[in-house]
Design a protein around this motif. Sequence first.
Motif, PDB file in Angstrom:
ATOM      1  N   PRO A  27       6.151  -2.893 -11.673  1.00 22.08           N
ATOM      2  CA  PRO A  27       6.104  -1.837 -10.682  1.00 22.08           C
ATOM      3  C   PRO A  27       4.742  -1.085 -10.116  1.00 22.08           C
ATOM      4  CG  PRO A  27       7.567  -1.431 -12.744  1.00 22.08           C
ATOM      5  CD  PRO A  27       6.815  -2.295 -12.900  1.00 22.08           C
ATOM      6  N   TYR A  28       3.585  -1.307 -10.998  1.00 25.03           N
ATOM      7  CA  TYR A  28       2.520  -0.784 -10.787  1.00 25.03           C
ATOM      8  C   TYR A  28       2.158  -1.731  -9.601  1.00 25.03           C
ATOM      9  CZ  TYR A  28      -2.543   0.113 -10.943  1.00 25.03           C
ATOM     10  OH  TYR A  28      -3.554   0.545 -10.445  1.00 25.03           O
ATOM     11  N   GLU A  29       1.942  -3.050  -9.841  1.00 24.46           N
ATOM     12  CA  GLU A  29       1.522  -4.153  -8.794  1.00 24.46           C
ATOM     13  C   GLU A  29       2.362  -3.674  -7.459  1.00 24.46           C
ATOM     14  OE1 GLU A  29      -0.151  -6.839  -8.610  1.00 24.46           O
ATOM     15  OE2 GLU A  29      -1.071  -6.688 -10.421  1.00 24.46           O
ATOM     16  N   SER A  30       3.560  -3.750  -7.441  1.00 19.81           N
ATOM     17  CA  SER A  30       4.349  -3.644  -6.138  1.00 19.81           C
ATOM     18  C   SER A  30       3.654  -2.168  -5.525  1.00 19.81           C
ATOM     19  CB  SER A  30       5.914  -3.415  -6.222  1.00 19.81           C
ATOM     20  OG  SER A  30       6.245  -4.549  -7.029  1.00 19.81           O
ATOM     21  N   SER A  31       3.700  -1.222  -6.261  1.00 13.41           N
ATOM     22  CA  SER A  31       2.978   0.361  -5.786  1.00 13.41           C
ATOM     23  C   SER A  31       1.883   0.127  -5.185  1.00 13.41           C
ATOM     24  CB  SER A  31       2.987   1.138  -6.698  1.00 13.41           C
ATOM     25  OG  SER A  31       4.516   1.299  -7.349  1.00 13.41           O
ATOM     26  N   VAL A  32       0.825  -0.663  -5.734  1.00 11.57           N
ATOM     27  CA  VAL A  32      -0.435  -0.806  -5.289  1.00 11.57           C
ATOM     28  C   VAL A  32      -0.496  -1.665  -4.210  1.00 11.57           C
ATOM     29  CG1 VAL A  32      -2.869  -1.790  -5.984  1.00 11.57           C
ATOM     30  CG2 VAL A  32      -1.636  -0.502  -7.519  1.00 11.57           C
ATOM     31  N   ALA A  33       0.335  -2.631  -4.294  1.00 11.33           N
ATOM     32  CA  ALA A  33       0.346  -3.750  -2.949  1.00 11.33           C
ATOM     33  C   ALA A  33       0.599  -2.698  -1.796  1.00 11.33           C
ATOM     34  CB  ALA A  33       1.291  -4.933  -3.124  1.00 11.33           C
ATOM     35  N   MET A  34       1.748  -2.031  -2.058  1.00  7.94           N
ATOM     36  CA  MET A  34       2.335  -1.221  -0.755  1.00  7.94           C
ATOM     37  C   MET A  34       1.131  -0.328  -0.201  1.00  7.94           C
ATOM     38  SD  MET A  34       6.260  -0.477  -2.545  1.00  7.94           S
ATOM     39  CE  MET A  34       6.716   0.674  -1.136  1.00  7.94           C
ATOM     40  N   SER A  35       0.426   0.316  -1.377  1.00  5.67           N
ATOM     41  CA  SER A  35      -0.528   1.418  -0.807  1.00  5.67           C
ATOM     42  C   SER A  35      -1.485   0.596  -0.173  1.00  5.67           C
ATOM     43  CB  SER A  35      -1.023   2.018  -2.099  1.00  5.67           C
ATOM     44  OG  SER A  35       0.009   2.571  -2.793  1.00  5.67           O
ATOM     45  N   ARG A  36      -1.831  -0.399  -0.631  1.00  2.00           N
ATOM     46  CA  ARG A  36      -3.047  -1.246   0.459  1.00  2.00           C
ATOM     47  C   ARG A  36      -2.612  -1.674   1.647  1.00  2.00           C
ATOM     48  NH1 ARG A  36      -7.507  -2.734  -3.286  1.00  2.00           N
ATOM     49  NH2 ARG A  36      -8.355  -3.887  -1.542  1.00  2.00           N
ATOM     50  N   LEU A  37      -1.418  -2.059   1.586  1.00  2.00           N
ATOM     51  CA  LEU A  37      -0.971  -2.471   3.105  1.00  2.00           C
ATOM     52  C   LEU A  37      -0.994  -1.277   4.147  1.00  2.00           C
ATOM     53  CD1 LEU A  37       2.312  -4.682   2.262  1.00  2.00           C
ATOM     54  CD2 LEU A  37      -0.171  -5.346   3.267  1.00  2.00           C
ATOM     55  N   VAL A  38      -0.461  -0.038   3.459  1.00  5.10           N
ATOM     56  CA  VAL A  38      -0.675   1.201   4.365  1.00  5.10           C
ATOM     57  C   VAL A  38      -2.061   1.587   4.641  1.00  5.10           C
ATOM     58  CG1 VAL A  38      -0.198   3.604   3.903  1.00  5.10           C
ATOM     59  CG2 VAL A  38       1.635   1.978   3.294  1.00  5.10           C
TER      60      VAL A  38
END
Length: 361
Positions: free
Chosen positions: A187-198
């Motif tokens: 879940p941390y990985e997904s949240s980080v990736a989403m944040s980087r895309l934003v």
Amino acid sequence: MKIDAFSHILPPRYFEVMQGMVRDPRALKRWLTLPALYDVDARLAMMEEFGPDFSQILTLSSPPIELLAEPDSSGALARLANETLAELVTQHPRRFPAFVASLPLNNVAASLAEIEYAIDELGAVGVQMFTNVNGVPIDDPQFEPIYAAMARRDLPIWLHPTRSATTADYRTEETSQYEIWWALGWPYESSVAMSRLVFSGVLERYPDLAIITHHMGAMIPFLEGRIRLGWADQFGSRTHGEEARSALARLSREPIEYFRSFYADTSLSGSAIGTRCGLDFFGSEHVVFASDCPFDPEGGPMYIREMIRVIDSLEIDEGVRDQIYSGNVDRLTHGRLGLLLQDLGHGHPGEKADAGIGRAH
């Protein structure tokens, strides 16, 4: 109609080749105990429990292709994966109406070629990306052509987390303990990736790009307050430099709105609490039914059964429920799933739903 939008499989021919490429055979321990992952007959038999109106969009199971093969050979492995996935769709269209293409992300040129081949010739309904590419963040400029290619086709990206036990929980240790790397690390990985895309501006540059995040957007819905107020409104106050200010300057909307523009699946291991939280955050028009099959204690049916129970218990209109079960993913793929299943004798996904529900990008 129930279309499981994020289920995993290893087509037999691909799985045979893949096993010879895994550097540490112990990493396959879990895979070998799940016949429904690599045995198509076992998968089809398992699906019988859910009746004739249940189908699955196929995505290739981890490990990522770029973790298995070097850049000069990953394209060939991705081609094998996509051709064998397409074969399953051709052989079993009622159960597997579509597949998501796999990409050799350590070779961007090969990835672009595979997008063209898998989508334009084999009929894939999108592509799968992992949350990092052998440690490289997915907002790295080298991946920009992939986002551009998917935006031109107006088809989704399925975003799957990746992290292993070699990512330690503390700097004083060499490996993660107690499977924290999976339970909390993914879940941390997904949240980080989403944040980087934003914050890198990917979603600003491609505002209509649909990205389906595994496990209901991970930590993002629960942390809505930290994102909306604690993060964005005080962005940069905790660190030095102009990076935060310049990141916000690139965005034309509040950061929280970009996070809400992601799509999320219901792969939450049967969590009613998490499902309600995700629905509140993303809105029902941005949630798709998915199970994470076959990675459950029963080897496939348990998470399907549990997520159906949770979705059926939600206090929502039946039309909205139909959108979650099938209508939203059919809309994201421009009705291709609905037309195929209708030709096979099923009703059209979401046909009872409010026609006014549309994409919110």
